[in-house]
Design a protein around this motif. Structure first.
Motif, mmCIF file in Angstrom:
data_model
loop_
_atom_site.group_PDB
_atom_site.id
_atom_site.type_symbol
_atom_site.label_atom_id
_atom_site.label_comp_id
_atom_site.label_asym_id
_atom_site.label_seq_id
_atom_site.Cartn_x
_atom_site.Cartn_y
_atom_site.Cartn_z
ATOM 1 N N ALA A 76 -0.604 6.630 0.364
ATOM 2 C CA ALA A 76 0.443 6.991 -0.588
ATOM 3 C C ALA A 76 1.689 7.477 0.145
ATOM 4 N N LYS A 77 1.479 8.321 1.151
ATOM 5 C CA LYS A 77 2.627 8.858 1.865
ATOM 6 C C LYS A 77 3.326 7.789 2.687
ATOM 7 N N SER A 78 2.599 6.794 3.187
ATOM 8 C CA SER A 78 3.292 5.761 3.964
ATOM 9 C C SER A 78 4.207 4.938 3.074
ATOM 10 N N ILE A 79 3.885 4.844 1.783
ATOM 11 C CA ILE A 79 4.747 4.072 0.885
ATOM 12 C C ILE A 79 6.134 4.715 0.804
ATOM 13 N N LEU A 80 6.172 6.031 0.779
ATOM 14 C CA LEU A 80 7.468 6.715 0.722
ATOM 15 C C LEU A 80 7.927 7.161 2.114
ATOM 16 N N ARG A 81 7.203 6.749 3.099
ATOM 17 C CA ARG A 81 7.474 7.141 4.498
ATOM 18 C C ARG A 81 7.591 8.654 4.622
ATOM 19 N N LEU A 82 6.622 9.331 4.109
ATOM 20 C CA LEU A 82 6.614 10.797 4.168
ATOM 21 C C LEU A 82 5.646 11.310 5.224
ATOM 22 N N LEU A 83 5.194 10.436 6.111
ATOM 23 C CA LEU A 83 4.201 10.866 7.091
ATOM 24 C C LEU A 83 4.851 11.713 8.184
ATOM 25 N N PRO A 84 4.090 12.604 8.800
ATOM 26 C CA PRO A 84 4.653 13.432 9.882
ATOM 27 C C PRO A 84 5.043 12.589 11.097
ATOM 28 N N LYS A 85 5.756 13.228 12.006
ATOM 29 C CA LYS A 85 6.322 12.498 13.152
ATOM 30 C C LYS A 85 5.276 11.912 14.071
ATOM 31 N N ASN A 86 4.102 12.522 14.129
ATOM 32 C CA ASN A 86 3.101 12.008 15.070
ATOM 33 C C ASN A 86 2.359 10.785 14.523
ATOM 34 N N ALA A 87 2.834 10.268 13.375
ATOM 35 C CA ALA A 87 2.175 9.097 12.798
ATOM 36 C C ALA A 87 2.846 7.820 13.301
ATOM 37 N N GLU A 88 2.009 6.827 13.562
ATOM 38 C CA GLU A 88 2.533 5.532 13.977
ATOM 39 C C GLU A 88 2.053 4.519 12.944
ATOM 40 N N VAL A 89 3.010 3.850 12.295
ATOM 41 C CA VAL A 89 2.663 2.975 11.175
ATOM 42 C C VAL A 89 2.936 1.522 11.544
ATOM 43 N N ARG A 90 1.970 0.648 11.294
ATOM 44 C CA ARG A 90 2.172 -0.793 11.476
ATOM 45 C C ARG A 90 1.798 -1.510 10.190
ATOM 46 N N GLY A 91 2.342 -2.690 10.013
ATOM 47 C CA GLY A 91 2.027 -3.464 8.819
ATOM 48 C C GLY A 91 3.262 -3.608 7.942
ATOM 49 N N LYS A 92 3.044 -4.032 6.724
ATOM 50 C CA LYS A 92 4.162 -4.253 5.804
ATOM 51 C C LYS A 92 3.890 -3.556 4.494
ATOM 52 N N ILE A 93 4.942 -2.940 3.953
ATOM 53 C CA ILE A 93 4.850 -2.408 2.592
ATOM 54 C C ILE A 93 6.009 -3.016 1.810
ATOM 55 N N LEU A 94 5.714 -4.047 1.056
ATOM 56 C CA LEU A 94 6.765 -4.767 0.341
ATOM 57 C C LEU A 94 6.903 -4.206 -1.071
ATOM 58 N N PHE A 95 8.082 -3.629 -1.327
ATOM 59 C CA PHE A 95 8.358 -3.118 -2.673
ATOM 60 C C PHE A 95 9.416 -4.014 -3.281
ATOM 61 N N LYS A 96 9.095 -4.686 -4.347
ATOM 62 C CA LYS A 96 9.973 -5.697 -4.950
ATOM 63 C C LYS A 96 10.484 -6.657 -3.875
ATOM 64 N N GLY A 97 9.640 -6.985 -2.927
ATOM 65 C CA GLY A 97 10.003 -7.976 -1.920
ATOM 66 C C GLY A 97 10.600 -7.429 -0.644
ATOM 67 N N THR A 98 11.123 -6.181 -0.624
ATOM 68 C CA THR A 98 11.690 -5.647 0.623
ATOM 69 C C THR A 98 10.658 -4.777 1.335
ATOM 70 N N ASN A 99 10.647 -4.891 2.647
ATOM 71 C CA ASN A 99 9.706 -4.105 3.423
ATOM 72 C C ASN A 99 10.240 -2.684 3.606
ATOM 73 N N ILE A 100 9.581 -1.738 2.968
ATOM 74 C CA ILE A 100 10.018 -0.340 3.029
ATOM 75 C C ILE A 100 10.015 0.177 4.461
ATOM 76 N N LEU A 101 9.078 -0.312 5.254
ATOM 77 C CA LEU A 101 8.952 0.200 6.623
ATOM 78 C C LEU A 101 10.148 -0.190 7.494
ATOM 79 N N ASP A 102 10.926 -1.213 7.074
ATOM 80 C CA ASP A 102 12.094 -1.636 7.850
ATOM 81 C C ASP A 102 13.398 -0.999 7.376
#
Lengths: 352, 289, 323
Positions: C53-79
């Motif tokens: 849930a937190k990765s969707i809003l990019r609310l994870l702490p700094k020591n987190a490393e996230v890979r993959g894609k989270i497409l919201f209405k077609g745009t990748n939130i992680l980018d």
């Protein structure tokens, strides 16, 4: 002859004064427990259910005299525990134990598991030698599903479930008659909760324990208790047998019925059916409502409910209700509760 | 929280604290400095070139030279030797004062926090009174009643410092008292005394330790100040404060005389403060989680 | 209601750097949420449901490393750059938490905190902001909204605070509401009220809901589909009816049989032996295999691929391949 009543509670009351600053405010009290009378029988699990602030935890602490009452009596095996001297109280504490909700906070973080379990033995002079004490600790650890390897660990090195096992071991190492369990599984995950419930049932059979089991979780209550008391704002509103009455949905106080209908059913087929929701919120226990305390939220409340406190009546043998009009509940709500309990029974029996 | 839990499996709390402390460079610097000071005070007779009270009247107020590395004072005593020996007094004063004041303050704080009510009110009002005076002024007042001397100075300082222990320990006790394990202890029949010293005290120990490391340097400074004012250590004791006091007269003609004891005080105080900061940071995360 | 996918998570991996090593908290999670759907993410403590849930809003702490894609209405939130992300947070995607007291600012009145949402996101309003906020408070069934506007969070009960938090999230008319254990801190009678409110609002506002919970009862009441997570992996995903009535994964089965239904005199509860693994050195292959009574050699080596049970019902288990 051994009497069947182990704990007899008579008109027990506890009011907490509300402190404002340095001086006590006069006349303002939280009516946490307000005139509770009930009996816990030897060898049974008496469940006490209710929402937060209904006074169920305060009740448990009163039974063990961890706090002093405002009024009323608790007879433990015919001994009035509030009349005991410090010394006598200490002696009788060997025969009663308590387990709390939060396993982490229940264990002294600076003591090893061995030291935690050894203390009750030392206090009550059980086990003559060091060896004997160690053996008793090892024996109880094994009973709760832990082992020698946990002896020198500190609480933070254990999982929540293991911590709770240590708390249970501490409560029963002195071979008590009675254990108060204050939400013992509420902080645990479902799979761990199942382990702890199985353990408690096993220990009760093995050591012939009497339990007071306090929880807000009706599903747990229905599984583990033999008789149940439902509390609302410092009062017990209904006392009934679990298997024949509660689990069959035969409840006659509107609050009990609403509580059971509000609990989310795990039965997916029940979805959307019988959605009866009790409106409003629990009023403040500082100025509890007059008459029946549930009347402001009760859709069936009449003038009498506002004016007069309902007496406790024995509606069937061993089934007590504090309501002016139990027949209204019986007509308007009980059928839905019965239907719901029926479907849950089918669910776990695998019938469709 | 679960991550933290997993990482700490099999590690005792003090080990965990040490692990975090070790990563703190400033704290480690402080620790090394302190170890050196302790070594110096232990080995002072071996490493000091002269006796600290031996007078060389022919060599009075000599600037630093190969013969007297830190120079000499107005009676021709070797300042280096006196500074080295002075560490013994400073450490003794600091540690003893901190321990005495901790013993008083911790006991009162525990009682105050655990029992509450009128006992709490009385103790806390005394604490307020002690706190409302600056430490040095209060110590001065007490010493002027007891009379000058190092022992009396130590007692006076301890009497000004216990209040901070009492206040901190009371606060911690109030929160620990609410923990369920205290209630569980009462339920198995533990006595109040036992609960205070076996259950509450170990759980407030970390804060006490931090406070001790902060209080040692304060005690050293106040002791030095009292000596400076002539109310602490008496001549010819090689006390840093006393040395500074005398050196003041010769500040223009023999500045080294004041610099070396001054620097010694500074280094000692700094080392304790670094350790205190490190200890506080190393202990804190564990309580948060 | 529109058809199609609102949010699509593809092969999400999340690692946390810790003193002891790298904790592999999310291990290849893929799922999607359709328009108007309620998807429940269920699992026990530490299974990674909140991390997703937190990765969707990019609310994870700094020591987190996230890979993959989270497409919201077609745009990748992680980018997305931080500035774009802020436009999504609280407007396109709202989030409510277990304890609204910590999520609301204690020093401001509730009304101001809600009106702040209109200002931050420069929302178009028809009336005055005050009217809009009162309207929102009415929508979340807060009695006496004119008065409650001026309440501080601590003056409200737990249920009322959760309503206020929901009102705040509704200001931006989000298309996705993430509800992280929204009723776990509440009493059952209040829980029932809040759950009903959320379901009503889903219809009124046309929202999709991602429900994070450990409570099968809440799932059974609310969700259209459910994903069961264990130790950072999805065990089983599918329509809620299929999973409850026809669970396939040994973990799902164990979890449902561990529920205290019935009475102690009638049945013993099912034990899932062992405990949740250490995620710094997680078990290889299927992470459930050390606790699985039916584990075979393959489970220790290979991460299971999804097996189709029925339409939309997938289970990640080797035992079901071909059977």
């Amino acid at each position: 002859m051994v009497r069947s009543d182990l704990v007899v509670v008579e008109d027990l009351k506890k009011y907490f004064p509300i402190r404002t600053g340095l001086f006590k405010a006069k006349g303002s009290f939280v009516h946490a427990v307000d005139g509770v009378s009930l009996i816990i029988k030897r060898g049974e699990t008496f469940g006490l259910a209710g929402e937060s602030g209904c006074g169920k935890s305060t009740f448990a602490r009163l039974l063990l005299r961890l706090i002093e009452p405002t009024g009323g009596k608790v007879l433990f095996d015919e001994v009035d525990i509030f009349s005991l001297s410090k010394r006598e109280l200490k002696k009788i504490r060997r025969r009663m134990g308590i387990v709390f909700q939060d396993p982490k906070s229940s264990l002294n973080p600076r003591m090893t598991i061995y030291n935690i379990l050894k203390r009750p033995l030392e206090i009550h002079g059980l086990g003559s030698s060091k060896e004997e004490k160690l053996n008793m600790v090892l024996e109880i650890l094994e009973k709760v599903g832990l082992g020698e390897e946990h002896l020198n660990r500190y609480p933070h090195e254990l999982s929540g479930g293991q911590q709770q096992r240590v708390s249970i071991a501490r409560a029963i190492i002195t071979k008590p008659d009675f254990v108060a369990l204050d939400e013992p599984t509420s902080a645990l995950d479902i799979s761990v909760q199942a382990q702890i419930l199985n353990l408690l049932v096993k220990l009760q059979r093995e050591f012939k324990l009497t339990y007071l089991f306090i929880t807000h979780n009706l599903m747990v209550m229905q599984y583990v208790s033999d008789r149940v008391g439902i509390m609302y704002l410092g009062k017990v509103v209904e006392v009934l047998n679990t298997r024949e009455e509660l689990n069959m949905g035969r409840v006659y106080h509107p609050y009990t019925a609403f509580l059971m209908l509000s609990t989310p059913a795990v039965d997916i087929r029940e979805r959307g059916r019988n959605k009866i929701i009790v409106p409003g919120e629990v009023p403040s226990p500082i100025n509890p409502p007059s008459g029946c305390r549930f009347h402001p939220r009760c859709p069936f409340a009449k003038e009498e409910c506002r004016r007069k406190e309902p007496p406790v009546t024995e509606i069937r043998k061993g089934h007590y209700v504090a309501c002016h009009f139990p027949s209204v509940t019986e007509e308007k709500l009980t059928p839905y509760v019965e239907e719901r309990m029926e479907s849950i029974r089918k669910l776990w029996r695998g019938e469709s | 929280m679960t991550e933290e839990k997993r990482r700490t499996v099999g590690v005792s709390m003090w080990k965990l604290t040490w692990r975090r402390f070790r990563k703190n460079k400033l704290a480690m610097t402080g620790l090394v400095m302190l170890l050196i000071i302790v070594a110096i005070s232990a080995l002072a007779p071996l490493i000091a070139p002269y006796s600290p009270i031996e007078q060389h009247l022919e060599d009075r107020l000599q600037p630093p030279s190969p013969k007297y590395l830190f120079g000499t004072d107005e009676l021709g005593r070797d300042i280096l030797s006196r500074v080295l020996y002075g560490s013994r007094i400073a450490l003794r004063v600091g540690v003893l004062v901190a321990l005495i004041s901790a013993a008083i303050g911790v006991t009162l704080g525990l009682i105050s926090g655990y029992y509450g009510g009128i006992i709490d009110e009385v103790i806390m009002r005394i604490v307020d009174i002690v706190w409302s005076f600056p430490s040095l002024i209060l110590a001065l007042a007490i010493v002027s009643i007891l009379g000058p001397g190092l022992i009396n100075a130590m007692v006076a300082i301890a009497l000004t410092m216990w209040a901070s222990y009492a206040r901190i320990v009371r606060g911690e006790t109030l929160s620990v008292r609410e923990e369920l394990y205290i209630e569980a202890a009462r339920a198995i029949g533990e006595s109040d005394i036992r609960i205070l010293f076996s259950y509450i005290l170990p759980n407030v120990m970390s804060s006490i330790l931090v406070l001790i490391t902060y209080n040692i340097p304060s005690a050293i400074i106040i002791a030095a100040s009292l000596s400076f004012l002539g109310l602490g250590a008496q001549p010819p004791t090689p006390d840093w404060g006393l040395m500074l006091s005398t050196a003041r007269t010769y500040l223009t003609i023999a500045p080294w005389y004041s610099i070396f004891p001054g620097v010694a005080i500074m280094i000692t105080v700094l080392s304790f403060n670094f350790i205190g900061d490190g200890l506080r940071d190393a202990i804190q995360p564990e309580r948060v989680s | 209601m529109r058809n199609g996918t609102l949010l699509k998570i593809e092969d999400l991996y999340v690692n946390f750097k810790t003193d002891e090593g790298i904790a592999k908290v999310i291990d290849g999670v893929s799922l999607d949420i359709k328009y108007g759907e309620v998807l429940a993410l269920m699992g026990e403590t530490g299974c990674g449901k909140s991390t997703v849930a937190k990765s969707i809003l990019r609310l994870l702490p700094k020591n987190a490393e996230v890979r993959g894609k989270i497409l919201f209405k077609g745009t990748n939130i992680l980018d997305l750059p931080e500035s774009e992300l802020r436009k999504i947070r609280g407007k396109e995607i709202g989030m409510i938490f277990q304890d609204p007291l910590t999520a609301l600012n204690p020093v401001f009145i509730v009304g101001n905190q809600i009106s702040e949402m209109f200002k931050i996101h420069k929302l178009r309003i028809k009336r005055t902001i005050l009217d809009e906020v009162i309207e929102l408070l009415k929508n979340v069934r807060i009695p006496d909204p004119q008065r409650r506007y001026y309440s501080y969070p601590f003056e409200l009960s737990g249920g009322m605070r959760q309503r206020a938090m929901i009102a705040m999230m509704l200001a931006g008319r989000p298309s996705l509401l993430i509800a992280d254990e929204p009723t776990s801190a509440l009493d059952v009678t209040i829980q029932a009220q809040i759950l009903k409110l959320i379901m009503d609002l889903r219809n009124d506002y046309n929202m999709s809901i991602l429900l994070i919970t450990h409570d099968p009862g809440v799932v059974a009441e609310m969700a259209d589909r459910i994903a069961i997570m264990y130790a950072g992996q999805i065990a089983e995903i599918g329509p809620v009816r299929d999973i409850f009535l026809n669970p396939q994964h040994p973990y799902t089965k164990g979890l449902l049989r561990a529920l205290p239904l019935g009475h102690k005199e009638e049945r013993e509860l099912e034990n899932i032996p062992g405990r949740v693994p250490n995620l710094i050195e997680p078990p290889p292959g299927c992470r459930f295999h050390p606790r699985c009574p039916h584990a075979i050699e393959k489970c220790k080596k290979e991460k299971p691929k999804p097996v189709v049970v029925s339409n939309e019902h997938f289970v990640f288990c080797h035992l079901l391949r071909g059977g």
